[in-house]
Design a protein around this motif. Structure first.
Motif, PDB file in Angstrom:
ATOM      1  N   TYR A 239     -27.212  99.257  40.612  1.00  0.00           N
ATOM      2  CA  TYR A 239     -26.487  99.399  41.886  1.00  0.00           C
ATOM      3  C   TYR A 239     -26.074  98.041  42.460  1.00  0.00           C
ATOM      4  CZ  TYR A 239     -27.972 104.146  41.367  1.00  0.00           C
ATOM      5  OH  TYR A 239     -28.152 105.397  40.839  1.00  0.00           O
ATOM      6  N   ASP A 240     -26.486  96.946  41.795  1.00  0.00           N
ATOM      7  CA  ASP A 240     -26.118  95.617  42.281  1.00  0.00           C
ATOM      8  C   ASP A 240     -24.674  95.274  41.931  1.00  0.00           C
ATOM      9  OD1 ASP A 240     -28.486  94.792  43.549  1.00  0.00           O
ATOM     10  OD2 ASP A 240     -29.450  94.592  41.584  1.00  0.00           O
ATOM     11  N   LYS A 241     -24.120  94.349  42.710  1.00  0.00           N
ATOM     12  CA  LYS A 241     -22.704  94.017  42.544  1.00  0.00           C
ATOM     13  C   LYS A 241     -22.471  92.719  41.766  1.00  0.00           C
ATOM     14  CE  LYS A 241     -21.227  97.748  44.102  1.00  0.00           C
ATOM     15  NZ  LYS A 241     -20.887  98.697  43.040  1.00  0.00           N
ATOM     16  N   GLU A 242     -23.515  92.168  41.191  1.00  0.00           N
ATOM     17  CA  GLU A 242     -23.318  91.040  40.272  1.00  0.00           C
ATOM     18  C   GLU A 242     -24.310  91.157  39.120  1.00  0.00           C
ATOM     19  OE1 GLU A 242     -23.902  87.870  43.207  1.00  0.00           O
ATOM     20  OE2 GLU A 242     -25.880  87.531  42.321  1.00  0.00           O
ATOM     21  N   LEU A 243     -23.841  90.762  37.959  1.00  0.00           N
ATOM     22  CA  LEU A 243     -24.649  90.948  36.751  1.00  0.00           C
ATOM     23  C   LEU A 243     -24.502  89.723  35.852  1.00  0.00           C
ATOM     24  CD1 LEU A 243     -24.231  93.998  34.362  1.00  0.00           C
ATOM     25  CD2 LEU A 243     -23.890  91.703  33.560  1.00  0.00           C
ATOM     26  N   LEU A 244     -25.646  89.212  35.420  1.00  0.00           N
ATOM     27  CA  LEU A 244     -25.652  88.139  34.423  1.00  0.00           C
ATOM     28  C   LEU A 244     -26.509  88.606  33.254  1.00  0.00           C
ATOM     29  CD1 LEU A 244     -25.279  85.277  33.304  1.00  0.00           C
ATOM     30  CD2 LEU A 244     -27.202  84.551  34.727  1.00  0.00           C
ATOM     31  N   ALA A 245     -25.897  88.691  32.075  1.00  0.00           N
ATOM     32  CA  ALA A 245     -26.619  89.158  30.884  1.00  0.00           C
ATOM     33  C   ALA A 245     -26.500  88.085  29.816  1.00  0.00           C
ATOM     34  CB  ALA A 245     -26.003  90.451  30.377  1.00  0.00           C
ATOM     35  N   SER A 246     -27.577  87.891  29.072  1.00  0.00           N
ATOM     36  CA  SER A 246     -27.508  86.858  28.025  1.00  0.00           C
ATOM     37  C   SER A 246     -28.510  87.162  26.924  1.00  0.00           C
ATOM     38  CB  SER A 246     -27.809  85.479  28.617  1.00  0.00           C
ATOM     39  OG  SER A 246     -29.205  85.342  28.788  1.00  0.00           O
ATOM     40  N   ASN A 247     -28.457  86.301  25.907  1.00  0.00           N
ATOM     41  CA  ASN A 247     -29.416  86.395  24.810  1.00  0.00           C
ATOM     42  C   ASN A 247     -30.803  85.892  25.251  1.00  0.00           C
ATOM     43  OD1 ASN A 247     -29.145  83.657  25.009  1.00  0.00           O
ATOM     44  ND2 ASN A 247     -28.381  83.325  22.937  1.00  0.00           N
ATOM     45  N   SER A 248     -30.957  85.609  26.513  1.00  0.00           N
ATOM     46  CA  SER A 248     -32.163  85.107  27.203  1.00  0.00           C
ATOM     47  C   SER A 248     -32.295  83.580  27.075  1.00  0.00           C
ATOM     48  CB  SER A 248     -33.455  85.842  26.822  1.00  0.00           C
ATOM     49  OG  SER A 248     -34.104  85.226  25.762  1.00  0.00           O
ATOM     50  N   LYS A 249     -31.975  83.026  25.897  1.00  0.00           N
ATOM     51  CA  LYS A 249     -32.088  81.563  25.750  1.00  0.00           C
ATOM     52  C   LYS A 249     -31.069  80.827  26.611  1.00  0.00           C
ATOM     53  CE  LYS A 249     -33.451  83.311  21.618  1.00  0.00           C
ATOM     54  NZ  LYS A 249     -32.921  84.625  21.258  1.00  0.00           N
ATOM     55  N   LEU A 250     -29.937  81.445  26.864  1.00  0.00           N
ATOM     56  CA  LEU A 250     -28.879  80.772  27.633  1.00  0.00           C
ATOM     57  C   LEU A 250     -28.978  81.062  29.124  1.00  0.00           C
ATOM     58  CD1 LEU A 250     -25.747  81.547  25.424  1.00  0.00           C
ATOM     59  CD2 LEU A 250     -26.706  79.290  25.896  1.00  0.00           C
ATOM     60  N   HIS A 251     -29.948  81.897  29.504  1.00  0.00           N
ATOM     61  CA  HIS A 251     -29.917  82.445  30.859  1.00  0.00           C
ATOM     62  C   HIS A 251     -29.930  81.373  31.950  1.00  0.00           C
ATOM     63  CE1 HIS A 251     -29.680  86.502  32.411  1.00  0.00           C
ATOM     64  NE2 HIS A 251     -30.261  86.043  33.494  1.00  0.00           N
ATOM     65  N   SER A 252     -30.875  80.438  31.866  1.00  0.00           N
ATOM     66  CA  SER A 252     -30.973  79.450  32.958  1.00  0.00           C
ATOM     67  C   SER A 252     -29.730  78.555  32.977  1.00  0.00           C
ATOM     68  CB  SER A 252     -32.252  78.626  32.814  1.00  0.00           C
ATOM     69  OG  SER A 252     -32.245  78.023  31.551  1.00  0.00           O
ATOM     70  N   LYS A 253     -29.154  78.294  31.808  1.00  0.00           N
ATOM     71  CA  LYS A 253     -27.921  77.472  31.778  1.00  0.00           C
ATOM     72  C   LYS A 253     -26.768  78.218  32.445  1.00  0.00           C
ATOM     73  CE  LYS A 253     -29.735  75.182  27.831  1.00  0.00           C
ATOM     74  NZ  LYS A 253     -30.411  75.704  26.645  1.00  0.00           N
ATOM     75  N   MET A 254     -26.716  79.512  32.220  1.00  0.00           N
ATOM     76  CA  MET A 254     -25.638  80.283  32.849  1.00  0.00           C
ATOM     77  C   MET A 254     -25.853  80.377  34.362  1.00  0.00           C
ATOM     78  SD  MET A 254     -24.644  83.199  30.026  1.00  0.00           S
ATOM     79  CE  MET A 254     -23.124  83.677  30.876  1.00  0.00           C
ATOM     80  N   ILE A 255     -27.121  80.495  34.789  1.00  0.00           N
ATOM     81  CA  ILE A 255     -27.402  80.536  36.231  1.00  0.00           C
ATOM     82  C   ILE A 255     -26.906  79.244  36.889  1.00  0.00           C
ATOM     83  CG2 ILE A 255     -29.258  80.451  37.971  1.00  0.00           C
ATOM     84  CD1 ILE A 255     -30.852  82.377  36.168  1.00  0.00           C
ATOM     85  N   SER A 256     -27.111  78.125  36.210  1.00  0.00           N
ATOM     86  CA  SER A 256     -26.717  76.862  36.866  1.00  0.00           C
ATOM     87  C   SER A 256     -25.183  76.731  36.960  1.00  0.00           C
ATOM     88  CB  SER A 256     -27.362  75.652  36.196  1.00  0.00           C
ATOM     89  OG  SER A 256     -27.013  75.632  34.850  1.00  0.00           O
ATOM     90  N   ILE A 257     -24.448  77.364  36.076  1.00  0.00           N
ATOM     91  CA  ILE A 257     -22.982  77.336  36.197  1.00  0.00           C
ATOM     92  C   ILE A 257     -22.525  78.264  37.330  1.00  0.00           C
ATOM     93  CG2 ILE A 257     -20.805  77.939  35.021  1.00  0.00           C
ATOM     94  CD1 ILE A 257     -21.871  75.670  33.523  1.00  0.00           C
ATOM     95  N   LEU A 258     -23.248  79.349  37.528  1.00  0.00           N
ATOM     96  CA  LEU A 258     -22.831  80.334  38.547  1.00  0.00           C
ATOM     97  C   LEU A 258     -23.196  79.889  39.978  1.00  0.00           C
ATOM     98  CD1 LEU A 258     -23.712  83.605  36.622  1.00  0.00           C
ATOM     99  CD2 LEU A 258     -21.438  82.928  37.387  1.00  0.00           C
ATOM    100  N   ARG A 259     -23.955  78.812  40.111  1.00  0.00           N
ATOM    101  CA  ARG A 259     -24.353  78.373  41.467  1.00  0.00           C
ATOM    102  C   ARG A 259     -23.231  77.654  42.195  1.00  0.00           C
ATOM    103  NH1 ARG A 259     -30.403  77.200  40.346  1.00  0.00           N
ATOM    104  NH2 ARG A 259     -31.180  79.239  40.898  1.00  0.00           N
TER     105      ARG A 259
END
Ligand code: IPD
Ligand code: CA
Ligand code: CA
Length: 259
Positions: A239-259
């Motif tokens: 029900y959330d309006k934003e989604l970040l999905a990854s292979n898990s290894k890239l997750h924190s790197k993707m979070i830092s780009i989305l900030r």
């Protein structure tokens, strides 16, 4: 999950296959099209595919609740809810671009039990049951091992409100284009999640998706070893309006780009 009745998964699979075959038979045919918004279309094929799925589920589980994209179904009090996107990737389907699917999920008390996504053009069936792994045509799948964004192929999407919303994902898109090997906009969120699950994509992010876009794909991704959260890394629900999905290894790197 040990006590998961086999019939849940087989009903979900049977319904998705039947609807997908119907959709495939209608590729290139004359479509009756209605506009839900300026660029958001629905065809008679979306609606008929939904009827196929809902009828199959009602036949086996008449007491279960149903949340589907194209119709409101009478509210039934039940621990079980089926979440259905009869045709994810309608714009692709309309243009004959062969990237669309059927998505069927079963939730119990808000938690996913079963997820099935079927791509009728490629005959690819992605399935998962909680705790039982994820499969593509009965072969176990898992996410990629890519660790760095420079070697990652990512995917995203843009919501139908792109022309009026300030939060339109264009800046995120530009940042990821510069940081990664490639970014695609494929046009079916359910398949995007499955493609991360089987390692074809390494990460996926999108805004303003609906529960039917993500319900099945999110379970398939998690069961394949992937991670799914909101943009800041906090827990995701459909029900959330934003989604970040990854292979898990890239997750924190993707979070830092989305900030
Ligand atoms: C759409 C697709 C697309 C996503 C849109 C969704 P629909 O679903 O999943 O990839 O970018 O936000 O609404 O309308 O084709 O079922
Ligand atoms: Ca959809
Ligand atoms: Ca749809």
């Amino acid at each position: 999950m040990r006590d998961l009745p086999k019939s849940f998964k087989s009903v979900a699979t049977g319904a998705a296959l039947k609807a997908g075959d119907y959709i495939k038979r209608n590729v290139g045919k004359n479509l009756s099209v209605r506009y839900k918004g300026e660029i958001n279309v629905v065809t008679h094929v979306d609606r008929a595919a939904e009827r196929i799925i809902v009828n199959a589920i009602k036949k086996s589980f008449p007491g279960h609740a149903i949340l589907a994209e194209e119709n409101d179904y009478a509210r039934v009090r039940s621990d079980y809810t089926w979440i259905i996107d009869p045709l994810d990737g309608t714009t692709n389907f309309l243009h004959g671009f062969p990237f669309f699917c059927v998505s069927v999920a079963l939730f119990k008390k808000g938690k996913p039990l079963v997820g099935v996504v079927y791509d009728p053009e490629r005959g690819e069936l992605f399935t998962s049951a909680r705790g039982g792994g994820a499969y593509l045509n009965r072969k176990k799948i898992s996410v990629s091992k890519v660790r760095g964004l420079k070697k990652a192929m990512l995917v995203t999407g843009f919501a139908y409100n792109i022309k009026i919303s300030r939060n339109n994902n264009i800046e995120n898109f530009a940042r990821f284009l510069k940081a990664s090997q490639a970014v695609r906009r494929a046009g079916s969120a359910a398949l995007d999640l499955c493609y991360v699950a089987c390692g074809r994509f390494d990460g996926f992010w999108e805004l303003y998706l609906n529960p039917w876009d993500t319900a099945a794909g999110a379970l398939i991704l998690e069961e394949a070893g992937g991670k799914i959260t909101k943009f800041d890394g906090s827990p995701f629900t459909v029900y959330d309006k934003e989604l970040l999905a990854s292979n898990s290894k890239l997750h924190s790197k993707m979070i830092s780009i989305l900030r």
